[in-house]
Design a protein around this motif. Structure first.
Motif, mmCIF file in Angstrom:
data_model
loop_
_atom_site.group_PDB
_atom_site.id
_atom_site.type_symbol
_atom_site.label_atom_id
_atom_site.label_comp_id
_atom_site.label_asym_id
_atom_site.label_seq_id
_atom_site.Cartn_x
_atom_site.Cartn_y
_atom_site.Cartn_z
ATOM 1 N N GLU A 144 33.803 6.220 -7.673
ATOM 2 C CA GLU A 144 33.234 4.874 -7.567
ATOM 3 C C GLU A 144 32.550 4.462 -8.866
ATOM 4 O O GLU A 144 32.636 3.302 -9.279
ATOM 5 N N SER A 145 31.897 5.422 -9.529
ATOM 6 C CA SER A 145 31.277 5.121 -10.824
ATOM 7 C C SER A 145 32.335 4.715 -11.844
ATOM 8 O O SER A 145 32.127 3.785 -12.643
ATOM 9 N N ASN A 146 33.482 5.411 -11.836
ATOM 10 C CA ASN A 146 34.571 5.030 -12.738
ATOM 11 C C ASN A 146 35.000 3.589 -12.502
ATOM 12 O O ASN A 146 35.208 2.815 -13.456
ATOM 13 N N LEU A 147 35.125 3.217 -11.236
ATOM 14 C CA LEU A 147 35.578 1.867 -10.911
ATOM 15 C C LEU A 147 34.547 0.819 -11.301
ATOM 16 O O LEU A 147 34.911 -0.304 -11.675
ATOM 17 N N VAL A 148 33.276 1.167 -11.206
ATOM 18 C CA VAL A 148 32.234 0.214 -11.610
ATOM 19 C C VAL A 148 32.348 -0.083 -13.105
ATOM 20 O O VAL A 148 32.258 -1.241 -13.539
ATOM 21 N N TYR A 149 32.559 0.976 -13.910
ATOM 22 C CA TYR A 149 32.759 0.769 -15.344
ATOM 23 C C TYR A 149 34.002 -0.089 -15.595
ATOM 24 O O TYR A 149 33.995 -0.992 -16.439
ATOM 25 N N PHE A 150 35.063 0.200 -14.856
ATOM 26 C CA PHE A 150 36.316 -0.514 -15.068
ATOM 27 C C PHE A 150 36.193 -1.993 -14.709
ATOM 28 O O PHE A 150 36.676 -2.858 -15.449
ATOM 29 N N THR A 151 35.577 -2.268 -13.576
ATOM 30 C CA THR A 151 35.527 -3.667 -13.141
ATOM 31 C C THR A 151 34.707 -4.518 -14.096
ATOM 32 O O THR A 151 35.073 -5.670 -14.393
ATOM 33 N N ALA A 152 33.613 -3.971 -14.630
ATOM 34 C CA ALA A 152 32.813 -4.729 -15.591
ATOM 35 C C ALA A 152 33.589 -4.971 -16.877
ATOM 36 O O ALA A 152 33.572 -6.083 -17.438
ATOM 37 N N SER A 153 34.294 -3.952 -17.354
ATOM 38 C CA SER A 153 35.038 -4.080 -18.600
ATOM 39 C C SER A 153 36.235 -5.014 -18.448
ATOM 40 O O SER A 153 36.542 -5.800 -19.354
ATOM 41 N N LEU A 154 36.932 -4.933 -17.322
ATOM 42 C CA LEU A 154 38.096 -5.792 -17.116
ATOM 43 C C LEU A 154 37.695 -7.265 -17.040
ATOM 44 O O LEU A 154 38.409 -8.134 -17.549
ATOM 45 N N LYS A 155 36.575 -7.538 -16.419
ATOM 46 C CA LYS A 155 36.113 -8.924 -16.363
ATOM 47 C C LYS A 155 35.724 -9.422 -17.748
ATOM 48 O O LYS A 155 35.992 -10.581 -18.100
ATOM 49 N N SER A 156 35.110 -8.548 -18.548
ATOM 50 C CA SER A 156 34.772 -8.937 -19.918
ATOM 51 C C SER A 156 36.034 -9.166 -20.745
ATOM 52 O O SER A 156 36.118 -10.114 -21.527
ATOM 53 N N ASN A 157 37.011 -8.278 -20.571
ATOM 54 C CA ASN A 157 38.278 -8.449 -21.292
ATOM 55 C C ASN A 157 38.980 -9.741 -20.888
ATOM 56 O O ASN A 157 39.622 -10.400 -21.711
ATOM 57 N N MET A 158 38.859 -10.092 -19.609
ATOM 58 C CA MET A 158 39.504 -11.319 -19.137
ATOM 59 C C MET A 158 38.891 -12.540 -19.802
ATOM 60 O O MET A 158 39.592 -13.512 -20.130
ATOM 61 N N LEU A 159 37.590 -12.508 -20.042
ATOM 62 C CA LEU A 159 36.943 -13.608 -20.747
ATOM 63 C C LEU A 159 37.468 -13.724 -22.179
ATOM 64 O O LEU A 159 37.681 -14.829 -22.694
ATOM 65 N N VAL A 160 37.683 -12.564 -22.820
ATOM 66 C CA VAL A 160 38.236 -12.562 -24.174
ATOM 67 C C VAL A 160 39.650 -13.131 -24.175
ATOM 68 O O VAL A 160 40.015 -13.950 -25.035
ATOM 69 N N ILE A 161 40.463 -12.710 -23.201
ATOM 70 C CA ILE A 161 41.843 -13.184 -23.123
ATOM 71 C C ILE A 161 41.877 -14.695 -22.896
ATOM 72 O O ILE A 161 42.660 -15.424 -23.534
ATOM 73 N N ASN A 162 41.050 -15.160 -21.990
ATOM 74 C CA ASN A 162 41.009 -16.611 -21.727
ATOM 75 C C ASN A 162 40.586 -17.385 -22.970
ATOM 76 O O ASN A 162 41.083 -18.494 -23.229
ATOM 77 N N ARG A 163 39.688 -16.812 -23.747
ATOM 78 C CA ARG A 163 39.269 -17.506 -24.971
ATOM 79 C C ARG A 163 40.384 -17.488 -26.008
ATOM 80 O O ARG A 163 40.584 -18.462 -26.738
ATOM 81 N N LEU A 164 41.121 -16.389 -26.076
ATOM 82 C CA LEU A 164 42.248 -16.322 -27.017
ATOM 83 C C LEU A 164 43.318 -17.342 -26.651
ATOM 84 O O LEU A 164 43.991 -17.886 -27.536
ATOM 85 N N VAL A 165 43.492 -17.575 -25.347
ATOM 86 C CA VAL A 165 44.482 -18.561 -24.908
ATOM 87 C C VAL A 165 44.132 -19.946 -25.443
ATOM 88 O O VAL A 165 44.998 -20.717 -25.858
ATOM 89 N N ARG A 166 42.826 -20.249 -25.461
ATOM 90 C CA ARG A 166 42.387 -21.577 -25.887
ATOM 91 C C ARG A 166 41.986 -21.624 -27.356
ATOM 92 O O ARG A 166 41.680 -22.705 -27.860
ATOM 93 N N TYR A 167 42.009 -20.476 -28.018
ATOM 94 C CA TYR A 167 41.501 -20.423 -29.390
ATOM 95 C C TYR A 167 42.502 -21.064 -30.338
ATOM 96 O O TYR A 167 43.621 -20.582 -30.509
#
Length: 321
Positions: A183-206
């Motif tokens: 569960e600790s692994n998944l907590v790290y993953f979910t936070a990082s994936l959401k942060s990465n998604m913000l980066v990807i969305n910004r790259l789409v509009r950049y």
């Protein structure tokens, strides 16, 4: 460790020259290597050093002369004497002459760009080129999303093994701890994936990143795979919650059964103790039942056995055993 790669005629090879259109890979770099790259490509050394901090957040920054992209990638570590996963920052610098990647450790993600013969693997059926910086970033993000999915499937497989042991009444003492680590692994993953998604969305509009129409499908794949990894993480967290409750209930049920058995044994064993205590009193034998009767001891023992048997039957009928 500093390595320089360059593609030529579809082949990726390692070089020692800071040529135009190369890929510079910095893995666990020394300060000498950081200063060398910072001076060679006019990059702020503090930006490179910041990537080595595990607490750095994912982002996209436009600096003078280069674009700085920071994402989180999965990494293996030892936690509580167990193999576990966390996330670490991976930085990408896009300059006019080169693509520079920086990470605090050697990552297996870049292995997806290489084959044993030195040519590039095409995960998305597109050729890899160190000169095509936008495509390089998209392919890197795609590889990161696939790595997350691979580790998520491994975590879920480990969870199923623990759950199967619980169902088959083979629960181990460490299963709850192992579930907590998963569960600790998944907590790290979910936070990082959401942060990465913000980066990807910004790259789409950049608008400052040169977009190519032939890479539009690749970018769509990056978004889809990252969203899928994020959804898998949320689902697996909920499943692990259920698995942990299941194992806790099974352990509690075992404890209740043991306590019921011990209570029954205590109740049954109390009867011989009471009778023997009464007959052990220092009184005249005339006042003790069966004291003058032949085979009185055997009769008393038989009576105790009958009473204990009847109590066991009553407890069985009442489902107390």
């Amino acid at each position: 460790m500093l390595k320089i790669y360059k593609t030529h005629s579809g082949l990726l090879s390692e070089t020692e020259e800071f040529e135009e259109g190369v890929w510079v890979d910095l893995a666990a770099p020394s300060m000498e290597e950081i200063r060398l790259i910072a001076e060679q490509y006019q990059i702020d050394a503090d930006d490179i050093v910041a990537i080595l901090d595990d607490e750095e957040t994912s982002r996209v920054e436009q600096q003078a002369g280069y674009l700085f992209i920071l994402i989180d990638i999965p990494s293996e570590e030892v936690r509580h004497e167990r193999s576990a996963y966390t996330t670490i920052p991976l930085g990408v610098f896009l300059t006019e002459k080169a693509v520079i990647t920086v990470c605090a450790e050697q990552s297996d993600i870049f292995l997806s760009f290489l084959q044993k013969n030195g040519t590039q693997k095409t995960n998305t059926n597109r050729s890899f080129s160190t000169k095509k910086q936008t495509r390089f970033v998209y392919q890197l993000l795609y590889a990161v999303a696939l790595e997350y999915q691979r580790l998520l499937r491994y975590i879920d497989r480990s969870r199923r093994e623990i759950e199967n042991r619980a169902v088959n009444n083979q629960t181990q003492d460490t299963d709850l701890i192992d579930l907590h680590e998963l569960e600790s692994n998944l907590v790290y993953f979910t936070a990082s994936l959401k942060s990465n998604m913000l980066v990807i969305n910004r790259l789409v509009r950049y608008e400052r990143i040169k977009q190519y129409s032939e890479d539009k499908e690749l970018l769509d794949d990056v978004v889809i795979e990252n969203q899928q990894a994020s959804e898998m993480t949320d689902i697996y967290i909920n499943i692990i919650h259920g698995s942990r409750e299941l194992i806790s209930n099974i352990i509690n049920d075992k404890l209740n059964r043991v306590m019921k058995l011990l209570t029954a044994i205590t109740l049954v064993m109390g009867i011989p103790s009471i009778v023997s205590g009464l007959y052990g009193m220092n009184v005249d034998e005339r006042w003790m039942p069966l004291a003058q009767v032949s085979h009185g001891f055997e009769i008393i023992c038989g009576g105790i056995a009958v009473i204990c048997f009847l109590i066991l039957l009553i407890m069985k009928k009442k489902k107390l055993l």
